[in-house]
Design a protein around this motif. Sequence first.
Motif, PDB file in Angstrom:
ATOM      1  N   PHE A  78       0.848  -1.191   0.000  1.00 26.55           N
ATOM      2  CA  PHE A  78       0.000   0.000   0.000  1.00 26.55           C
ATOM      3  C   PHE A  78       0.878   1.233   0.000  1.00 26.55           C
ATOM      4  N   SER A  79       0.390   2.285  -0.591  1.00 31.09           N
ATOM      5  CA  SER A  79       1.045   3.580  -0.490  1.00 31.09           C
ATOM      6  C   SER A  79      -0.026   4.651  -0.592  1.00 31.09           C
ATOM      7  N   VAL A  80       0.273   5.821  -0.083  1.00 28.26           N
ATOM      8  CA  VAL A  80      -0.680   6.929  -0.155  1.00 28.26           C
ATOM      9  C   VAL A  80       0.047   8.155  -0.674  1.00 28.26           C
ATOM     10  N   GLU A  81      -0.607   8.876  -1.557  1.00 34.82           N
ATOM     11  CA  GLU A  81      -0.038  10.087  -2.141  1.00 34.82           C
ATOM     12  C   GLU A  81      -0.954  11.262  -1.850  1.00 34.82           C
ATOM     13  N   SER A  82      -0.362  12.376  -1.425  1.00 31.21           N
ATOM     14  CA  SER A  82      -1.140  13.596  -1.254  1.00 31.21           C
ATOM     15  C   SER A  82      -1.498  14.160  -2.621  1.00 31.21           C
ATOM     16  N   ALA A  83      -2.667  14.794  -2.717  1.00 32.66           N
ATOM     17  CA  ALA A  83      -3.116  15.347  -3.993  1.00 32.66           C
ATOM     18  C   ALA A  83      -3.770  16.690  -3.754  1.00 32.66           C
ATOM     19  N   HIS A  84      -3.538  17.632  -4.658  1.00 32.45           N
ATOM     20  CA  HIS A  84      -4.238  18.906  -4.598  1.00 32.45           C
ATOM     21  C   HIS A  84      -5.691  18.704  -5.018  1.00 32.45           C
ATOM     22  N   GLY A  85      -6.488  19.703  -4.767  1.00 32.00           N
ATOM     23  CA  GLY A  85      -7.910  19.598  -5.072  1.00 32.00           C
ATOM     24  C   GLY A  85      -8.221  19.358  -6.523  1.00 32.00           C
ATOM     25  N   ASN A  86      -7.324  19.738  -7.407  1.00 33.44           N
ATOM     26  CA  ASN A  86      -7.589  19.521  -8.832  1.00 33.44           C
ATOM     27  C   ASN A  86      -6.624  18.504  -9.444  1.00 33.44           C
ATOM     28  N   ASP A  87      -6.058  17.640  -8.605  1.00 34.06           N
ATOM     29  CA  ASP A  87      -5.119  16.633  -9.081  1.00 34.06           C
ATOM     30  C   ASP A  87      -5.792  15.716 -10.100  1.00 34.06           C
ATOM     31  N   SER A  88      -5.154  15.485 -11.227  1.00 33.42           N
ATOM     32  CA  SER A  88      -5.785  14.747 -12.318  1.00 33.42           C
ATOM     33  C   SER A  88      -6.014  13.280 -11.967  1.00 33.42           C
TER      34      SER A  88
END
Length: 203
Positions: A78-88
Amino acid sequence: MTERQILELIGYVASALVLISLTMTSVVKLRIINAVGAALFTAYALGIRSYPTAIMNVGLVLIDLWFLYKVMRPDHVFSVESAHGNDSALKHFLRVYRGNVANYFPGWSWEEDEGRRGYLVYLDATPVGALVGHEVAPGELQVEVDYAAPSHRDFSVGKYLYSRLPGLGVHTLRSKGGDESHNKYLRSMGFALVDGEYVKKLG
């Protein structure tokens, strides 16, 4: 009951389980129920001395068990990535499952918002879950969407994500809840109802 009637009952139950398994959206539940059905079919086939049918169903049981071993094995990453509100990538994941997301979060819709925070969970290289919300105070996230793909809801996506959020600067999750099934999920994950809002302290 006669032996013949018992065998017929086993055959009917096996048939029902195989049919039920095909309605499962969770691949784990599908494989478990299908394996039980195939095992019963094996017993039924042996009882009526239909050995080719028995061999086929033994094969199905082994295939189901092998699949379950692969998906439940501890070396899945498992891994988790942070994303901005408009991340594609985040937008694409939620767009793919938008119908199912709407079932759990009625009325929610995607809007471009730079203030929105998002997290995308991967199993190996496949996105399997997402959390989207707004930071209402330092380290406190008001959750808008907390969603796992139907096929991966038995893989502890939520537990993994919650265990990693403190390292990403989030110590409290707040949720207004959703439908009853989602509220049940929140309670099972340790959220407490406080002043009409579900709250979970992390870390």
